[in-house]
Write a protein that holds these residues in place. Structure first.
Motif, PDB file in Angstrom:
ATOM      1  N   THR A 181       0.806  -1.211   0.000  1.00 32.68           N
ATOM      2  CA  THR A 181       0.000   0.000   0.000  1.00 32.68           C
ATOM      3  C   THR A 181       0.846   1.271   0.000  1.00 32.68           C
ATOM      4  O   THR A 181       1.980   1.276   0.480  1.00 32.68           O
ATOM      5  CB  THR A 181      -0.949   0.030   1.219  1.00 32.68           C
ATOM      6  N   ASP A 182       0.265   2.345  -0.566  1.00 36.59           N
ATOM      7  CA  ASP A 182       0.886   3.657  -0.471  1.00 36.59           C
ATOM      8  C   ASP A 182       0.171   4.524   0.562  1.00 36.59           C
ATOM      9  O   ASP A 182       0.437   5.706   0.689  1.00 36.59           O
ATOM     10  CB  ASP A 182       0.893   4.366  -1.829  1.00 36.59           C
ATOM     11  N   LYS A 183      -0.757   3.905   1.308  1.00 34.45           N
ATOM     12  CA  LYS A 183      -1.481   4.611   2.364  1.00 34.45           C
ATOM     13  C   LYS A 183      -0.671   4.542   3.665  1.00 34.45           C
ATOM     14  O   LYS A 183       0.306   3.804   3.761  1.00 34.45           O
ATOM     15  CB  LYS A 183      -2.861   3.978   2.584  1.00 34.45           C
ATOM     16  N   VAL A 184      -1.105   5.312   4.660  1.00 34.71           N
ATOM     17  CA  VAL A 184      -0.376   5.314   5.936  1.00 34.71           C
ATOM     18  C   VAL A 184      -1.124   4.566   7.032  1.00 34.71           C
ATOM     19  O   VAL A 184      -0.559   4.307   8.104  1.00 34.71           O
ATOM     20  CB  VAL A 184      -0.078   6.755   6.411  1.00 34.71           C
ATOM     21  N   SER A 185      -2.398   4.230   6.791  1.00 36.60           N
ATOM     22  CA  SER A 185      -3.185   3.514   7.798  1.00 36.60           C
ATOM     23  C   SER A 185      -4.076   2.476   7.138  1.00 36.60           C
ATOM     24  O   SER A 185      -4.448   2.621   5.967  1.00 36.60           O
ATOM     25  CB  SER A 185      -4.066   4.480   8.611  1.00 36.60           C
ATOM     26  N   ILE A 186      -4.417   1.447   7.913  1.00 37.01           N
ATOM     27  CA  ILE A 186      -5.312   0.384   7.447  1.00 37.01           C
ATOM     28  C   ILE A 186      -6.286   0.069   8.575  1.00 37.01           C
ATOM     29  O   ILE A 186      -5.884  -0.037   9.741  1.00 37.01           O
ATOM     30  CB  ILE A 186      -4.527  -0.886   7.065  1.00 37.01           C
ATOM     31  N   LEU A 246      -4.303   6.871  16.224  1.00 36.45           N
ATOM     32  CA  LEU A 246      -4.034   5.487  15.844  1.00 36.45           C
ATOM     33  C   LEU A 246      -4.118   5.293  14.336  1.00 36.45           C
ATOM     34  O   LEU A 246      -3.352   4.519  13.755  1.00 36.45           O
ATOM     35  CB  LEU A 246      -5.021   4.556  16.549  1.00 36.45           C
ATOM     36  N   ILE A 247      -5.066   5.966  13.698  1.00 37.65           N
ATOM     37  CA  ILE A 247      -5.181   5.911  12.240  1.00 37.65           C
ATOM     38  C   ILE A 247      -5.376   7.318  11.700  1.00 37.65           C
ATOM     39  O   ILE A 247      -5.995   8.168  12.340  1.00 37.65           O
ATOM     40  CB  ILE A 247      -6.342   5.006  11.771  1.00 37.65           C
ATOM     41  N   THR A 248      -4.826   7.573  10.505  1.00 40.91           N
ATOM     42  CA  THR A 248      -4.942   8.874   9.865  1.00 40.91           C
ATOM     43  C   THR A 248      -5.125   8.681   8.366  1.00 40.91           C
ATOM     44  O   THR A 248      -5.008   7.568   7.839  1.00 40.91           O
ATOM     45  CB  THR A 248      -3.687   9.735  10.108  1.00 40.91           C
ATOM     46  N   ALA A 268      -6.113   6.368   4.300  1.00 39.84           N
ATOM     47  CA  ALA A 268      -6.254   5.032   4.876  1.00 39.84           C
ATOM     48  C   ALA A 268      -6.823   4.050   3.864  1.00 39.84           C
ATOM     49  O   ALA A 268      -7.417   4.447   2.862  1.00 39.84           O
ATOM     50  CB  ALA A 268      -7.163   5.086   6.107  1.00 39.84           C
ATOM     51  N   GLU A 269      -6.629   2.783   4.156  1.00 41.98           N
ATOM     52  CA  GLU A 269      -7.136   1.708   3.305  1.00 41.98           C
ATOM     53  C   GLU A 269      -7.932   0.737   4.178  1.00 41.98           C
ATOM     54  O   GLU A 269      -7.660   0.599   5.373  1.00 41.98           O
ATOM     55  CB  GLU A 269      -5.977   0.987   2.615  1.00 41.98           C
ATOM     56  N   VAL A 270      -8.904   0.079   3.572  1.00 39.04           N
ATOM     57  CA  VAL A 270      -9.762  -0.863   4.283  1.00 39.04           C
ATOM     58  C   VAL A 270      -9.352  -2.296   3.969  1.00 39.04           C
ATOM     59  O   VAL A 270      -9.057  -2.631   2.823  1.00 39.04           O
ATOM     60  CB  VAL A 270     -11.245  -0.654   3.887  1.00 39.04           C
ATOM     61  N   VAL A 271      -9.317  -3.123   5.007  1.00 41.89           N
ATOM     62  CA  VAL A 271      -9.238  -4.572   4.833  1.00 41.89           C
ATOM     63  C   VAL A 271     -10.571  -5.130   5.310  1.00 41.89           C
ATOM     64  O   VAL A 271     -10.956  -4.942   6.467  1.00 41.89           O
ATOM     65  CB  VAL A 271      -8.082  -5.196   5.625  1.00 41.89           C
ATOM     66  N   GLU A 272     -11.294  -5.775   4.400  1.00 44.45           N
ATOM     67  CA  GLU A 272     -12.621  -6.267   4.732  1.00 44.45           C
ATOM     68  C   GLU A 272     -12.536  -7.630   5.412  1.00 44.45           C
ATOM     69  O   GLU A 272     -11.848  -8.540   4.945  1.00 44.45           O
ATOM     70  CB  GLU A 272     -13.475  -6.363   3.464  1.00 44.45           C
ATOM     71  N   ILE A 273     -13.241  -7.769   6.538  1.00 48.06           N
ATOM     72  CA  ILE A 273     -13.317  -9.038   7.249  1.00 48.06           C
ATOM     73  C   ILE A 273     -14.777  -9.455   7.317  1.00 48.06           C
ATOM     74  O   ILE A 273     -15.675  -8.673   7.003  1.00 48.06           O
ATOM     75  CB  ILE A 273     -12.697  -8.948   8.659  1.00 48.06           C
ATOM     76  N   SER A 274     -15.027 -10.685   7.735  1.00 52.38           N
ATOM     77  CA  SER A 274     -16.402 -11.166   7.763  1.00 52.38           C
ATOM     78  C   SER A 274     -17.149 -10.598   8.966  1.00 52.38           C
ATOM     79  O   SER A 274     -16.546 -10.238   9.982  1.00 52.38           O
ATOM     80  CB  SER A 274     -16.437 -12.694   7.812  1.00 52.38           C
ATOM     81  N   GLU A 275     -18.466 -10.517   8.854  1.00 50.74           N
ATOM     82  CA  GLU A 275     -19.276  -9.984   9.948  1.00 50.74           C
ATOM     83  C   GLU A 275     -19.196 -10.886  11.177  1.00 50.74           C
ATOM     84  O   GLU A 275     -19.217 -10.412  12.312  1.00 50.74           O
ATOM     85  CB  GLU A 275     -20.726  -9.822   9.501  1.00 50.74           C
TER      86      GLU A 275
END
Length: 226
Positions: free
Chosen positions: A130-135, A190-192, A195-202
């Motif tokens: 990633t080129d983002k700074v937070s996930i 903690l996050i800024t 950002a990028e999302v990692v999808e997890i299951s419900e």
């Protein structure tokens, strides 16, 4: 030759809990709650360092007896109150270390015991490219929202989609947060952005906050719903 980027896993634990007495060490199907996520993080073999930050003697004892590869950080009483935001213990920890700004700090919540190994590996794969700074971990919900004034927020009165045709919304799960250390130190967050999302299951996004949540977690295990 450039230094290898480090990935540091961090699990903050407090001795006290408002919702459930001794929540982090309470046995979930025979295993202390915090050990569920800790065992999963260890099994991934993705992290250069794994830290547990706590003010709890019981946690310290469990770590000393069963987790020789996990490092212990003695968090202060000031960072372990009911009103202390998580960033307090994170900044307290980082102030004692000399990590590179490009290293990644990954915070896992013990109250999300069902985070899967494959979801953590997915996170680590994203960190590597990633080129983002937070996930941030999110799960997808296909439920429709309404305002308190009785107005649907996700469809018009004349065109309500079928739920199975609705893409849904991504909701913050709380299971894990990851950021470059330089971003945390500069922002004191903690996050800024970006950002990028990692999808997890419900299902794996279950967050244990009270005894009802704990009973749900036990039911998930009993009926193999994970």
């Amino acid at each position: 030759m450039p230094c290898k980027m480090k990935k540091i896993a961090f699990i903050p634990l407090r001795a006290q809990s408002k919702g459930i007495e001794g929540k982090n060490t309470k046995a979930l199907r025979g295993k202390p709650l915090f050990c569920w996520i800790l065992d999963t993080v260890i099994s991934c073999s993705e992290f250069d360092e794994i830290w547990v930050a706590t003010d709890c003697d019981c946690v310290r004892s469990i770590l000393g007896d069963s987790y020789p590869t996990v490092s212990l950080f003695d968090r202060s009483s000031e960072s372990a109150t009911d009103l202390s935001p998580t960033i307090d213990v994170v900044m307290e920890f980082l102030s004692t270390k000399s990590y590179a700004g490009g290293d990644w700090f990954v915070l896992f919540q013990a109250t999300s015991p069902f985070t899967r190994q494959e979801e953590i590996k997915k996170l680590c794969a994203v960190i590597g490219q990633t080129d983002k700074v937070s996930i941030v971990a999110c799960y997808r919900s296909n439920r429709f929202r309404w305002s308190s004034e009785g107005v649907p927020l996700d469809y018009s009165w004349s065109n309500k989609p079928r739920r199975q045709d609705y893409e849904g919304l991504l909701l913050e799960a709380g299971a894990f947060y990851a950021s470059k250390i330089s971003s945390i130190e500069q922002s004191k967050q903690l996050i800024t952005s970006p950002a990028e999302v990692v999808e997890i299951s419900e299902t794996t996004a279950l967050d244990i906050d009270n005894l009802i949540d704990f009973a749900m977690a036990e039911t998930f295990i009993e009926y193999g719903l994970l």
